[in-house]
Write a protein that holds these residues in place. Structure first.
Motif, PDB file in Angstrom:
ATOM      1  N   VAL A   1      46.555  26.686  49.632  1.00 46.74           N
ATOM      2  CA  VAL A   1      46.793  25.867  50.817  1.00 46.74           C
ATOM      3  C   VAL A   1      48.291  25.821  51.104  1.00 46.74           C
ATOM      4  O   VAL A   1      49.098  25.582  50.205  1.00 46.74           O
ATOM      5  CB  VAL A   1      46.269  24.429  50.624  1.00 46.74           C
ATOM      6  CG1 VAL A   1      46.613  23.572  51.843  1.00 46.74           C
ATOM      7  CG2 VAL A   1      44.762  24.432  50.383  1.00 46.74           C
ATOM      8  N   LEU A   2      48.656  26.083  52.368  1.00 46.63           N
ATOM      9  CA  LEU A   2      50.022  25.850  52.821  1.00 46.63           C
ATOM     10  C   LEU A   2      50.072  24.479  53.469  1.00 46.63           C
ATOM     11  O   LEU A   2      49.260  24.176  54.350  1.00 46.63           O
ATOM     12  CB  LEU A   2      50.449  26.886  53.870  1.00 46.63           C
ATOM     13  CG  LEU A   2      50.865  28.283  53.435  1.00 46.63           C
ATOM     14  CD1 LEU A   2      51.434  29.038  54.632  1.00 46.63           C
ATOM     15  CD2 LEU A   2      51.869  28.248  52.327  1.00 46.63           C
ATOM     16  N   LEU A   3      50.980  23.632  53.013  1.00 46.76           N
ATOM     17  CA  LEU A   3      51.178  22.331  53.632  1.00 46.76           C
ATOM     18  C   LEU A   3      52.376  22.441  54.569  1.00 46.76           C
ATOM     19  O   LEU A   3      53.514  22.592  54.112  1.00 46.76           O
ATOM     20  CB  LEU A   3      51.434  21.267  52.568  1.00 46.76           C
ATOM     21  CG  LEU A   3      50.328  21.073  51.517  1.00 46.76           C
ATOM     22  CD1 LEU A   3      50.753  20.009  50.499  1.00 46.76           C
ATOM     23  CD2 LEU A   3      49.018  20.683  52.183  1.00 46.76           C
ATOM     24  N   GLY A   4      52.118  22.413  55.858  1.00 49.95           N
ATOM     25  CA  GLY A   4      53.191  22.491  56.841  1.00 49.95           C
ATOM     26  C   GLY A   4      53.619  21.096  57.238  1.00 49.95           C
ATOM     27  O   GLY A   4      52.993  20.466  58.098  1.00 49.95           O
ATOM     28  N   CYS A   5      54.667  20.577  56.594  1.00 52.46           N
ATOM     29  CA  CYS A   5      55.133  19.215  56.836  1.00 52.46           C
ATOM     30  C   CYS A   5      56.149  19.240  57.969  1.00 52.46           C
ATOM     31  O   CYS A   5      57.177  19.929  57.875  1.00 52.46           O
ATOM     32  CB  CYS A   5      55.749  18.640  55.560  1.00 52.46           C
ATOM     33  SG  CYS A   5      54.647  18.743  54.121  1.00 52.46           S
ATOM     34  N   HIS A   6      55.864  18.480  59.020  1.00 51.39           N
ATOM     35  CA  HIS A   6      56.681  18.594  60.228  1.00 51.39           C
ATOM     36  C   HIS A   6      56.824  17.253  60.924  1.00 51.39           C
ATOM     37  O   HIS A   6      56.072  16.301  60.670  1.00 51.39           O
ATOM     38  CB  HIS A   6      56.040  19.585  61.203  1.00 51.39           C
ATOM     39  CG  HIS A   6      54.717  19.101  61.732  1.00 51.39           C
ATOM     40  ND1 HIS A   6      54.578  18.570  62.992  1.00 51.39           N
ATOM     41  CD2 HIS A   6      53.483  19.037  61.162  1.00 51.39           C
ATOM     42  CE1 HIS A   6      53.303  18.214  63.177  1.00 51.39           C
ATOM     43  NE2 HIS A   6      52.617  18.497  62.100  1.00 51.39           N
ATOM     44  N   SER A   7      57.808  17.207  61.806  1.00 52.19           N
ATOM     45  CA  SER A   7      58.016  16.050  62.672  1.00 52.19           C
ATOM     46  C   SER A   7      57.849  16.510  64.113  1.00 52.19           C
ATOM     47  O   SER A   7      58.595  17.386  64.570  1.00 52.19           O
ATOM     48  CB  SER A   7      59.425  15.482  62.459  1.00 52.19           C
ATOM     49  OG  SER A   7      59.706  14.486  63.413  1.00 52.19           O
ATOM     50  N   PRO A   8      56.891  15.978  64.848  1.00 52.75           N
ATOM     51  CA  PRO A   8      56.636  16.445  66.221  1.00 52.75           C
ATOM     52  C   PRO A   8      57.840  16.305  67.147  1.00 52.75           C
ATOM     53  O   PRO A   8      57.934  17.010  68.157  1.00 52.75           O
ATOM     54  CB  PRO A   8      55.474  15.552  66.682  1.00 52.75           C
ATOM     55  CG  PRO A   8      54.826  15.074  65.430  1.00 52.75           C
ATOM     56  CD  PRO A   8      55.930  14.942  64.431  1.00 52.75           C
ATOM     57  N   SER A   9      58.753  15.402  66.819  1.00 54.34           N
ATOM     58  CA  SER A   9      59.913  15.196  67.680  1.00 54.34           C
ATOM     59  C   SER A   9      61.004  16.232  67.452  1.00 54.34           C
ATOM     60  O   SER A   9      61.995  16.269  68.182  1.00 54.34           O
ATOM     61  CB  SER A   9      60.497  13.794  67.443  1.00 54.34           C
ATOM     62  OG  SER A   9      60.906  13.640  66.094  1.00 54.34           O
ATOM     63  N   ASN A  10      60.820  17.102  66.446  1.00 54.35           N
ATOM     64  CA  ASN A  10      61.822  18.111  66.116  1.00 54.35           C
ATOM     65  C   ASN A  10      61.368  19.461  66.668  1.00 54.35           C
ATOM     66  O   ASN A  10      60.340  19.999  66.255  1.00 54.35           O
ATOM     67  CB  ASN A  10      61.999  18.178  64.585  1.00 54.35           C
ATOM     68  CG  ASN A  10      63.167  19.061  64.180  1.00 54.35           C
ATOM     69  OD1 ASN A  10      63.435  20.087  64.788  1.00 54.35           O
ATOM     70  ND2 ASN A  10      63.855  18.666  63.124  1.00 54.35           N
ATOM     71  N   ALA A  11      62.144  20.018  67.590  1.00 50.02           N
ATOM     72  CA  ALA A  11      61.745  21.269  68.240  1.00 50.02           C
ATOM     73  C   ALA A  11      61.643  22.426  67.243  1.00 50.02           C
ATOM     74  O   ALA A  11      60.734  23.261  67.348  1.00 50.02           O
ATOM     75  CB  ALA A  11      62.742  21.625  69.341  1.00 50.02           C
TER      76      ALA A  11
END
Length: 314
Positions: free
Chosen positions: A57-67
């Motif tokens: 599993v790849l966990l793609g940790c992201h913040s939607p406000s960051n382009a």
């Protein structure tokens, strides 16, 4: 930690590239995004981590406000489908799930973690370009046989084929996505040089941070600009006729270099240096060093002709 393919019990690494075409086709069946991409939340995170006992599993940790996070996540979604079930992609919005992010040790985004057999195998941080992400994935998963070339490879292929405008457009797109990946700006400058837009190329290089502006790749492009500006035109070279004096030999070699006929140009400069070292205050040797800068220290021609230059000098 080895990643185990639950179908075979074998390590799931790039060595599987040696499997037969039939096996590769089976391994890379077509999948839909819904089959391999999961939105993570408090209700399913444990289930997804348990699923890593069966499939990485790849966990793609992201913040939607960051382009830049959004750009990387879109790339991972594309790759998850392309790799056709070799791994699952779990997308974690850290703004909506700060507790989970804390438990996973996410300090900044984008952060991509590879989990297998319930444990962390590896991770990458930052808005990396597609080529680097593919190289990272290919350490653990066999590359798909029909994988499209990365944008970087497409740009290089376009330059090699003489399509400088096509290369320029690709680099401009990449710069928009990864403004701090300065290799793309240097690539753009190279494409502009090939389009005979030296002033624009020089402007791109001048706007790089000092440590990038003064490094070998940028110096090499500057050298290419100078070659193009200093070399006589094709018509002027033709007007030299059968002249074989040092000036004519130097100008022919410089024209070859400006036209990216590097081996011919290097050979001509080396021969001129051997026959007339004093010509124009050692211009042949100085130009050889400029060409080495333009090609880069690891280029095969640089390695070969630096050795020949050393032998001539010593």
């Amino acid at each position: 930690m080895s990643i185990i393919d639950p179908r075979t019990g074998n390590p799931l690494t790039a060595e599987q590239e040696n499997t037969s075409n039939e096996e590769a086709t089976t391994a890379h069946r077509s999948v839909t995004p819904e089959e391999v991409i999961i939105e993570l939340n408090a209700g399913n995170i444990q289930q997804v981590l348990e699923a890593s006992m069966q499939v990485p599993v790849l966990l793609g940790c992201h913040s939607p406000s960051n382009a830049s996070d959004t750009t990387l996540l879109m790339m991972l979604e594309k790759l998850a489908v392309e790799y056709a079930g070799a791994f699952l992609l779990g997308k974690l919005d850290i703004e909506a799930n700060p507790e989970i992010a804390g438990q996973l040790g996410v300090r900044s985004t984008p952060d991509v973690k590879l989990v297998s057999q319930g444990g962390l195998v590896d991770s990458i941080q930052g808005a990396l370009p597609e080529k680097e992400v593919r190289e990272w994935l290919n350490r653990y998963f066999p590359a798909t046989g029909d994988a499209p070339p990365s944008p970087e490879d497409q740009a290089e292929e376009a330059l090699a084929a003489g399509d400088a405008a096509g290369a320029r457009e690709i680099y401009q797109t990449l710069i928009g996505q990864y403004p701090e990946h300065y290799a793309y700006q240097i690539g753009l400058a190279r494409a502009l040089v090939a389009e005979k837009r030296g002033d624009e190329a020089r402007s791109v290089l001048d706007n790089l941070p000092p440590e990038e502006r003064d490094a070998a790749p940028a110096r090499g492009v500057r050298a290419s600009i100078e070659f193009s500006e200093q070399a006589l035109s094709v018509e002027e070279i033709a007007s030299l006729g059968d002249r074989n004096d040092s000036e004519a030999r130097y100008q022919r070699a410089l024209r070859h270099v400006a036209d990216s006929q590097y081996e011919t140009g290097l050979e001509g400069l080396l021969a001129l240096m051997k026959d007339d070292r004093a010509y124009n205050e050692d211009a042949a040797r100085k130009t050889l060093l400029q060409v080495f800068d333009a090609l880069g220290a690891d280029h095969p021609l640089t390695v070969t002709y630096r050795r020949k230059l050393f032998a001539l000098l010593y």
